[in-house]
Enzyme design. Structure first.
Site, PDB file in Angstrom:
ATOM      1  N   LYS A   9      13.122   7.038  -1.280  1.00  0.00           N
ATOM      2  CA  LYS A   9      12.358   6.023  -0.550  1.00  0.00           C
ATOM      3  C   LYS A   9      12.628   6.107   0.965  1.00  0.00           C
ATOM      4  CE  LYS A   9      12.469   2.788  -4.480  1.00  0.00           C
ATOM      5  NZ  LYS A   9      12.575   1.350  -4.845  1.00  0.00           N
ATOM      6  N   TYR A  49       3.009   0.792  -8.029  1.00  0.00           N
ATOM      7  CA  TYR A  49       3.728  -0.456  -8.318  1.00  0.00           C
ATOM      8  C   TYR A  49       2.824  -1.532  -8.934  1.00  0.00           C
ATOM      9  CZ  TYR A  49       8.070   1.067  -6.011  1.00  0.00           C
ATOM     10  OH  TYR A  49       9.247   1.710  -5.681  1.00  0.00           O
ATOM     11  N   ASN A 112      16.668   0.167  -1.943  1.00  0.00           N
ATOM     12  CA  ASN A 112      17.568   0.708  -2.968  1.00  0.00           C
ATOM     13  C   ASN A 112      17.408   2.220  -3.160  1.00  0.00           C
ATOM     14  OD1 ASN A 112      15.170   0.707  -4.286  1.00  0.00           O
ATOM     15  ND2 ASN A 112      15.756  -0.757  -5.872  1.00  0.00           N
ATOM     16  N   GLU A 126       3.075   8.167 -13.773  1.00  0.00           N
ATOM     17  CA  GLU A 126       3.472   8.349 -12.377  1.00  0.00           C
ATOM     18  C   GLU A 126       3.346   9.813 -11.942  1.00  0.00           C
ATOM     19  OE1 GLU A 126       7.347   6.539 -12.101  1.00  0.00           O
ATOM     20  OE2 GLU A 126       6.569   4.559 -12.577  1.00  0.00           O
TER      21      GLU A 126
END
Ligand code: IDP
Ligand code: MG
Length: 149
Positions: A9, A49, A112, A126
Site C-alpha cells: 500500500k 474494496y 497497515n 481480485e
C-alpha cells in the site's frame, strides 16, 4: 498451488519498506508470479474494496489507497492465501502480533502496509481485477524441489 493478490500500500511504498515486505514473502518460500507498480484508479479502488462500501471508513480508505503509488503482486504457493494472511497479520497494527508484517512495521488501523486476499474466492476476484490476460507469469523455479515435498 494457490495464487493470491498482494498490494504493498502507499504507506509501505512511501516508507521504503517494499524490499523488506517482498523479502518476507520470498523467504517464506512463496513465488512471485506477477507485479505492477501503479497509481490506483478510483474505480479500481472502489471495486477492490466493494465489500466495505457501507463502512464509515470507506471514503478514507479509497482516498488512502489512491493517494500515492502501490506495488501490486501475484504470489503463488501451497495455501498461499492463508500463508500470506498469516505473514501479514491482523488488520490493526496495534493488535497485530510481533513477527507479522503489520505487527513489526505498523501502528495504525488504516496505514497497515500490505493487503492480502482473505479467501481463495477473493483471490480469484481480485487477481482478475488487477491483472490482465498474460500478466501473471507461469514460471518454474529451478530449485522448486527444495521448497516443497
Ligand atoms: P484486511 O486488510 O485485514 O482484510 P479489512 O477489514 O478487509 O482488513 O479492511 C480493509 C482495509 O480497510 C484495511 O486493511 C485497512 O487499511 C482499512 N480499515 C479497516 N478497518 C478500518 C478502520 O476501522 N478504520 C480505518 N481503516 C480501516
Ligand atoms: Mg479484507
Amino acid at each position: 498451488m494457490q495464487t493470491t493478490l498482494i498490494i504493498l500500500k502507499p504507506d509501505c511504498v512511501q516508507r521504503s519498506l517494499m524490499g523488506k515486505v517482498i523479502a518476507r514473502f520470498e523467504q517464506k518460500g512463496l513465488q512471485i508470479v506477477g507485479g505492477k507498480f501503479m497509481l490506483v484508479p478510483d474505480a479500481v479502488a472502489k471495486q477492490h474494496y466493494a465489500e466495505h462500501a457501507e463502512k464509515p471508513f470507506f471514503g478514507d480508505l479509497i482516498a488512502f489507497i489512491t493517494s500515492s503509488p502501490v506495488l501490486v503482486l501475484a504470489i503463488r504457493g501451497d495455501e498461499a492465501v492463508a500463508v500470506c494472511r498469516k505473514l501479514i497479520g491482523a488488520t490493526n497494527g496495534i493488535k497485530a502480533e510481533p513477527g507479522t508484517m503489520r505487527g513489526d512495521f505498523g501502528i495504525s488501523g488504516q496505514l497497515n502496509l500490505v493487503h492480502g486476499s482473505d479467501s481463495p474466492e477473493s483471490a480469484q476476484r481480485e487477481l482478475a481485477l488487477w491483472f490482465g490476460e498474460g500478466e501473471i507469469v507461469d514460471w518454474q523455479r529451478t530449485n522448486q524441489q527444495w521448497f516443497t515435498a
